[in-house]
Design a protein around this motif. Structure first.
Motif, PDB file in Angstrom:
ATOM      1  N   UNK A   1      52.335  44.949  44.276  1.00 31.63           N
ATOM      2  CA  UNK A   1      53.448  45.075  44.118  1.00 31.63           C
ATOM      3  C   UNK A   1      54.664  43.995  44.585  1.00 31.63           C
ATOM      4  N   UNK A   2      54.118  43.211  45.465  1.00 33.22           N
ATOM      5  CA  UNK A   2      55.055  41.894  45.494  1.00 33.22           C
ATOM      6  C   UNK A   2      54.652  40.682  44.898  1.00 33.22           C
ATOM      7  N   UNK A   3      53.901  40.881  43.928  1.00 33.15           N
ATOM      8  CA  UNK A   3      53.616  39.563  42.902  1.00 33.15           C
ATOM      9  C   UNK A   3      52.477  38.874  43.528  1.00 33.15           C
ATOM     10  N   UNK A   4      51.703  39.398  44.216  1.00 31.95           N
ATOM     11  CA  UNK A   4      50.538  38.591  45.017  1.00 31.95           C
ATOM     12  C   UNK A   4      49.193  39.412  44.477  1.00 31.95           C
ATOM     13  N   UNK A   5      47.976  38.561  44.771  1.00 34.84           N
ATOM     14  CA  UNK A   5      46.754  39.171  44.492  1.00 34.84           C
ATOM     15  C   UNK A   5      45.823  38.803  45.478  1.00 34.84           C
ATOM     16  N   UNK A   6      44.826  39.725  45.962  1.00 30.87           N
ATOM     17  CA  UNK A   6      44.145  39.735  46.929  1.00 30.87           C
ATOM     18  C   UNK A   6      42.847  39.059  46.201  1.00 30.87           C
ATOM     19  N   UNK A   7      42.452  37.983  46.645  1.00 32.62           N
ATOM     20  CA  UNK A   7      41.337  37.123  46.067  1.00 32.62           C
ATOM     21  C   UNK A   7      40.112  37.047  46.771  1.00 32.62           C
TER      22      UNK A   7
END
Length: 558
Positions: free
Chosen positions: A534-540
């Motif tokens: 939702x904040x434009x981030x990705x869990x990698x």
């Protein structure tokens, strides 16, 4: 009383005769019918019949030693305190453990096979007219503590688990146990199956050393069949919290010697408390493994040392916080569950951040308590994101508290620089810590809020921040971070993550704490992933930390 004590003496003589006549290979099949062949031989190799035990109620110490002598038994050492039996009696008879001064003696027995065995005598003095007479009468009738014991020669965890499984497979049921800090030994009790032919229904496995990790599963199995006892133990959990908090507030740990016993009277004088009351507190804490009682008084265990103010990794601030403001607010947990309002705010009239910020002493306690959980951080400086960072790269610790984590990172990586963002009153505490560590030349401190996350960092850190807030505020915080991050920057989020399968975890306990006291929550990994997206981030990526912590590796999407 004379007749009852004579009966005790007769039982003592019978126990000594039993020990003389039995050995491991013959006794095990009597206790566990059906056990034979290779499995019997395997168990004989892993454990040895060591003693038969019984609980006696002599009128006094002299009476006990007279009875031992009449049975041809000699106790070469003074009695040691029995933590396990004392606690079992306290629960069974609804008495304070402090009233039950149960000692252990182990006089040796000359056995027919020349093996070295003993009679284990638990003794609780019951003088004529004592109010413990009813306890003695009940125990003499039911013989709850009479048992035979096997000692595990090589306490390997796999061997110990295998022994417990084998006993259960042949019909024995888990029946309690405990860790005795006075002799550094762990006890596993079982009830033998109804068809056992040994004359004893209780069986003990005694294992030298501290094996409370394995014991926990054994006790869980026992308590599943003892719901009233299990509930009583749970209901007294508040006593444990306050006993530890009182121990910390009174400075008892700081006044105790680390390497020797200290007499209660001497300790009471040093800290200005009543000696009998201090003794009661210390006996309770001995059951918890915080102190150890010896011949000459009490001394701290490794656990108890963590409640000293000067201990490395001291957890004294946590004891004061959990036994202080958070303890008070937890009384309003039902209000939070019923209304959704934060119990801390109901109790103190404001959120805990504002409440602590207005009181310098509380603010310092809170910051120190956060640092007290720093063992969670131990592996973080070696995270691949930090070890791969280029020379001169900047680590931005957002809401970094007193700087403990950032200091560790800078100590591990002298080529990196740091920026710490925090509230104004906390920045000064961080400045002192970072200056003491010699990092101020490589670290800038910024006073501000989440809207002030500085741009230009290479690695951003959010440690135990998101669990303070609801989802909407978390998205806002993460968007501030995302705006500050360049395309190649990394974000490391440190949190306790709720397990997907409902297994036991500190995260589940902290989820309740955050709801009641802070208005936040712990979350599952997939929940965090949605907030990041939702904040434009990705869990990698995700990796484990101590104390059920996790570090979530996050990057800008796209």
């Amino acid at each position: 009383m004379i007749t009852a004590w004579s009966d005790d003496t007769s039982r003592l003589r019978a126990a000594a005769d039993f020990v003389k006549e039995q050995d491991t290979a013959t006794l095990l099949p009597l206790l566990l019918p059906g056990l034979d062949g290779p499995e019997l031989r395997a168990l004989v190799e892993c454990c040895d019949f060591s003693h038969a035990a019984l609980l006696l109620f002599p009128p006094d110490t002299a009476g006990l030693h007279t009875a031992l002598a009449d049975c041809g038994l000699v106790a070469d050492t003074p009695p040691r305190p029995s933590v396990v039996v004392r606690e079992r009696l306290a629960v069974r008879h609804k008495r304070s453990a402090a009233e039950l001064d149960v000692g252990i003696l182990r006089p040796a027995v000359e056995c027919r096979d020349a093996a070295r065995r003993s009679v284990e005598v638990f003794a609780l003095a019951v003088p004529p007219g004592s109010d413990l007479a009813a306890v003695a009468a009940h125990e003499r009738e039911h013989q709850h503590e009479a048992h035979v014991a096997f000692e595990v020669a090589a306490p390997d965890p796999l061997v110990l688990r295998g022994l417990c499984a084998a006993f259960t497979r042949y019909g024995a049921r888990p029946d309690g146990g405990g860790y005795n800090p006075h002799e550094n030994g762990t006890v596993f009790y079982f009830t033998a199956p109804a068809e056992a032919k040994a004359g004893y229904r209780r069986v003990e496995l005694y294992v030298p050393g501290d094996h409370r990790d394995i014991l926990a599963g054994h006790l869980d199995a026992h308590r599943a069949g003892q719901p009233a006892e299990s509930l009583l133990r749970l209901l007294t959990g508040a006593w444990t919290t306050q006993a530890l908090a009182a121990f910390a507030r009174l400075g008892v740990a700081d006044a105790m010697a680390v390497e020797r016993d200290v007499e209660v009277a001497e300790l009471a004088r040093d800290i200005g408390v009543l000696a009998p009351n201090l003794a009661t507190l210390l006996r309770y804490l001995a059951m918890l493994g915080v102190v150890r009682e010896g011949r000459d008084g009490f001394r701290l265990t490794g656990t108890g040392r963590l409640l000293r103010a000067d201990a490395e990794g001291s957890m004294r601030p946590l004891a004061l916080l959990y036994g202080g403001p958070f303890y008070e607010s937890f009384a309003g947990l039902d209000h939070t569950v019923r209304t959704g309002e934060v119990a801390f705010e109901e109790r103190f009239g404001e959120n805990h951040f504002d409440h602590f910020a207005r009181d310098p002493e509380l603010a310092g306690l809170f910051d120190r308590s956060m640092a007290a959980g720093s063992r969670m951080f131990d592996p973080l400086p070696t995270h691949p994101v930090l070890t791969a960072a280029a020379d001169g790269a900047t680590v931005v610790d957002v809401a970094g508290g007193n700087g403990e984590l950032l200091s560790r990172i800078l100590s591990a990586h002298p080529r990196l620089h740091g920026i710490l963002l925090e509230r104004p009153h906390t920045v000064e505490a961080a400045r002192a810590l970072l200056d003491t560590a010699g990092h101020t030349a490589r670290c800038a401190l910024r006073a501000g809020d989440f809207a002030d996350v500085p741009a230009g960092g290479d690695v951003y850190v959010l440690s135990r921040v998101l669990h303070d807030w609801d989802d909407d505020r978390c998205r806002e915080i993460l968007r501030h971070c995302a705006r500050a991050m360049s395309a190649g920057a990394d974000l490391l989020v440190v949190e306790r993550v709720l397990p997907d399968d409902g297994s036991a975890s500190l995260a589940t306990a902290w989820d309740l704490h955050m709801m009641c006291n802070v208005g936040g929550r712990e979350r599952r990994a997939d929940h965090y992933a949605r907030l990041f997206a939702d904040a434009g981030l990705t869990l990698v990526g995700r990796s484990a930390l101590p104390l059920d912590g996790s570090v979530l590796h996050v990057r800008r999407a796209g």
